[in-house]
Scaffold this motif. Structure first.
Motif, PDB file in Angstrom:
ATOM      1  N   GLY A  10       0.773  -1.224   0.000  1.00  9.49           N
ATOM      2  CA  GLY A  10       0.000   0.000   0.000  1.00  9.49           C
ATOM      3  C   GLY A  10       0.811   1.283   0.000  1.00  9.49           C
ATOM      4  O   GLY A  10       0.238   2.378  -0.091  1.00  9.49           O
ATOM      5  N   GLY A  11       2.120   1.172   0.115  1.00  9.71           N
ATOM      6  CA  GLY A  11       2.930   2.382   0.090  1.00  9.71           C
ATOM      7  C   GLY A  11       2.945   3.012  -1.293  1.00  9.71           C
ATOM      8  O   GLY A  11       2.428   2.445  -2.267  1.00  9.71           O
ATOM      9  N   GLY A  12       3.529   4.209  -1.378  1.00  9.37           N
ATOM     10  CA  GLY A  12       3.614   4.894  -2.662  1.00  9.37           C
ATOM     11  C   GLY A  12       4.081   6.310  -2.493  1.00  9.37           C
ATOM     12  O   GLY A  12       4.506   6.717  -1.406  1.00  9.37           O
ATOM     13  N   SER A  13       3.991   7.061  -3.585  1.00  8.19           N
ATOM     14  CA  SER A  13       4.388   8.464  -3.580  1.00  8.19           C
ATOM     15  C   SER A  13       3.153   9.332  -3.714  1.00  8.19           C
ATOM     16  O   SER A  13       2.343   9.123  -4.625  1.00  8.19           O
ATOM     17  N   VAL A  14       3.012  10.288  -2.814  1.00  9.76           N
ATOM     18  CA  VAL A  14       1.871  11.197  -2.832  1.00  9.76           C
ATOM     19  C   VAL A  14       2.345  12.616  -2.579  1.00  9.76           C
ATOM     20  O   VAL A  14       3.432  12.836  -2.045  1.00  9.76           O
ATOM     21  N   GLN A  15       1.496  13.568  -2.923  1.00 14.87           N
ATOM     22  CA  GLN A  15       1.790  14.957  -2.626  1.00 14.87           C
ATOM     23  C   GLN A  15       1.355  15.297  -1.205  1.00 14.87           C
ATOM     24  O   GLN A  15       0.498  14.604  -0.633  1.00 14.87           O
ATOM     25  N   PRO A  16       1.907  16.339  -0.618  1.00 19.54           N
ATOM     26  CA  PRO A  16       1.443  16.763   0.714  1.00 19.54           C
ATOM     27  C   PRO A  16      -0.060  16.974   0.716  1.00 19.54           C
ATOM     28  O   PRO A  16      -0.629  17.523  -0.237  1.00 19.54           O
ATOM     29  N   GLY A  17      -0.687  16.509   1.797  1.00 24.89           N
ATOM     30  CA  GLY A  17      -2.135  16.571   1.881  1.00 24.89           C
ATOM     31  C   GLY A  17      -2.831  15.338   1.349  1.00 24.89           C
ATOM     32  O   GLY A  17      -4.048  15.185   1.526  1.00 24.89           O
ATOM     33  N   GLY A  18      -2.075  14.442   0.712  1.00 25.80           N
ATOM     34  CA  GLY A  18      -2.653  13.228   0.155  1.00 25.80           C
ATOM     35  C   GLY A  18      -2.899  12.166   1.212  1.00 25.80           C
ATOM     36  O   GLY A  18      -2.634  12.364   2.401  1.00 25.80           O
ATOM     37  N   SER A  19      -3.405  11.018   0.755  1.00 21.72           N
ATOM     38  CA  SER A  19      -3.721   9.939   1.679  1.00 21.72           C
ATOM     39  C   SER A  19      -3.278   8.598   1.107  1.00 21.72           C
ATOM     40  O   SER A  19      -3.130   8.440  -0.114  1.00 21.72           O
ATOM     41  N   LEU A  20      -3.053   7.657   2.008  1.00 21.51           N
ATOM     42  CA  LEU A  20      -2.706   6.290   1.645  1.00 21.51           C
ATOM     43  C   LEU A  20      -3.294   5.344   2.678  1.00 21.51           C
ATOM     44  O   LEU A  20      -3.522   5.741   3.831  1.00 21.51           O
ATOM     45  N   ARG A  21      -3.504   4.097   2.270  1.00 22.47           N
ATOM     46  CA  ARG A  21      -3.876   3.063   3.215  1.00 22.47           C
ATOM     47  C   ARG A  21      -2.878   1.927   3.106  1.00 22.47           C
ATOM     48  O   ARG A  21      -2.735   1.303   2.047  1.00 22.47           O
ATOM     49  N   LEU A  22      -2.198   1.660   4.197  1.00 22.11           N
ATOM     50  CA  LEU A  22      -1.262   0.546   4.252  1.00 22.11           C
ATOM     51  C   LEU A  22      -1.972  -0.696   4.770  1.00 22.11           C
ATOM     52  O   LEU A  22      -2.858  -0.602   5.628  1.00 22.11           O
ATOM     53  N   SER A  23      -1.571  -1.852   4.258  1.00 19.49           N
ATOM     54  CA  SER A  23      -2.123  -3.124   4.699  1.00 19.49           C
ATOM     55  C   SER A  23      -1.000  -4.048   5.136  1.00 19.49           C
ATOM     56  O   SER A  23       0.105  -3.998   4.580  1.00 19.49           O
ATOM     57  N   CYS A  24      -1.295  -4.896   6.098  1.00 16.97           N
ATOM     58  CA  CYS A  24      -0.334  -5.894   6.576  1.00 16.97           C
ATOM     59  C   CYS A  24      -1.101  -7.192   6.774  1.00 16.97           C
ATOM     60  O   CYS A  24      -1.956  -7.278   7.662  1.00 16.97           O
ATOM     61  N   VAL A  25      -0.798  -8.181   5.937  1.00 17.14           N
ATOM     62  CA  VAL A  25      -1.466  -9.472   6.021  1.00 17.14           C
ATOM     63  C   VAL A  25      -0.608 -10.437   6.823  1.00 17.14           C
ATOM     64  O   VAL A  25       0.588 -10.610   6.541  1.00 17.14           O
ATOM     65  N   ALA A  26      -1.219 -11.060   7.817  1.00 17.77           N
ATOM     66  CA  ALA A  26      -0.523 -12.021   8.675  1.00 17.77           C
ATOM     67  C   ALA A  26      -0.793 -13.444   8.207  1.00 17.77           C
ATOM     68  O   ALA A  26      -1.871 -13.740   7.674  1.00 17.77           O
ATOM     69  N   SER A  27       0.180 -14.326   8.446  1.00 21.51           N
ATOM     70  CA  SER A  27       0.049 -15.720   7.990  1.00 21.51           C
ATOM     71  C   SER A  27      -0.783 -16.561   8.943  1.00 21.51           C
ATOM     72  O   SER A  27      -1.039 -17.736   8.666  1.00 21.51           O
ATOM     73  N   ARG A  28      -1.191 -15.966  10.062  1.00 19.30           N
ATOM     74  CA  ARG A  28      -2.091 -16.662  10.956  1.00 19.30           C
ATOM     75  C   ARG A  28      -3.058 -15.654  11.552  1.00 19.30           C
ATOM     76  O   ARG A  28      -2.908 -14.455  11.331  1.00 19.30           O
ATOM     77  N   SER A  29      -4.016 -16.134  12.325  1.00 18.38           N
ATOM     78  CA  SER A  29      -5.069 -15.273  12.815  1.00 18.38           C
ATOM     79  C   SER A  29      -4.533 -14.095  13.635  1.00 18.38           C
ATOM     80  O   SER A  29      -3.785 -14.277  14.588  1.00 18.38           O
ATOM     81  N   THR A  30      -4.933 -12.898  13.262  1.00 13.39           N
ATOM     82  CA  THR A  30      -4.514 -11.711  14.009  1.00 13.39           C
ATOM     83  C   THR A  30      -5.162 -11.661  15.387  1.00 13.39           C
ATOM     84  O   THR A  30      -4.694 -10.946  16.265  1.00 13.39           O
ATOM     85  N   SER A  31      -6.225 -12.421  15.595  1.00  5.17           N
ATOM     86  CA  SER A  31      -6.851 -12.450  16.915  1.00  5.17           C
ATOM     87  C   SER A  31      -5.977 -13.187  17.926  1.00  5.17           C
ATOM     88  O   SER A  31      -6.218 -13.109  19.130  1.00  5.17           O
ATOM     89  N   ASP A  32      -4.950 -13.899  17.445  1.00  4.91           N
ATOM     90  CA  ASP A  32      -4.012 -14.593  18.325  1.00  4.91           C
ATOM     91  C   ASP A  32      -2.811 -13.743  18.691  1.00  4.91           C
ATOM     92  O   ASP A  32      -2.006 -14.139  19.542  1.00  4.91           O
TER      93      ASP A  32
END
Length: 123
Positions: free
Chosen positions: A8-30
């Motif tokens: 989800g990273g990238g290059s944006v101008q000031p004032g812009g927005s991004l959403r980063l994601s992180c996928v785990a190989s097992r349940s995040t509830s653990d």
């Protein structure tokens, strides 16, 4: 051992927005605690935001009014929504997790890391 993959990273101008994601190989509830950290060239890694098993969150002061961390346990995914980005937010962003202990925003307490995703804010 859980594995984490950011995107989800990238290059944006000031004032812009991004959403980063992180996928785990097992349940995040653990995972006792998950967080986002960043490291700019020549600087130490710093905690940006984290979230515990109860979905309680902590933020770095300079981002608390602009960033939001969230977790989707059904998708085993951690997110970081970033609004109104500033040049000072430019860094490599890492997802981290720990499976025991507390949930402080200290990089040295996290035992599992992703490979990072670059965020560049520039006009």
């Amino acid at each position: 051992q859980v594995k984490l993959v950011e995107s989800g990273g990238g290059s944006v101008q000031p004032g812009g927005s991004l959403r980063l994601s992180c996928v785990a190989s097992r349940s995040t509830s653990d995972l006792r605690c998950m967080g986002w950290f960043r490291q700019a060239p020549g600087k130490e890694r710093e905690g940006v935001a984290n979230i515990n098993l109860l979905s309680e969150t902590t933020y770095l002061d300079s981002v608390k009014d602009r960033f939001a961390i969230s977790k989707d346990n059904a998708e085993n995914t951690l997110y970081l929504h970033m609004l109104n980005l500033e040049p000072e937010d430019t860094a490599m962003y890492y997802c981290g997790a720990r499976t025991w202990g507390g949930c402080a925003l200290r990089p040295d307490e996290y035992t599992v890391w992703g490979q990072g995703t670059q965020v560049t804010v520039s006009s």
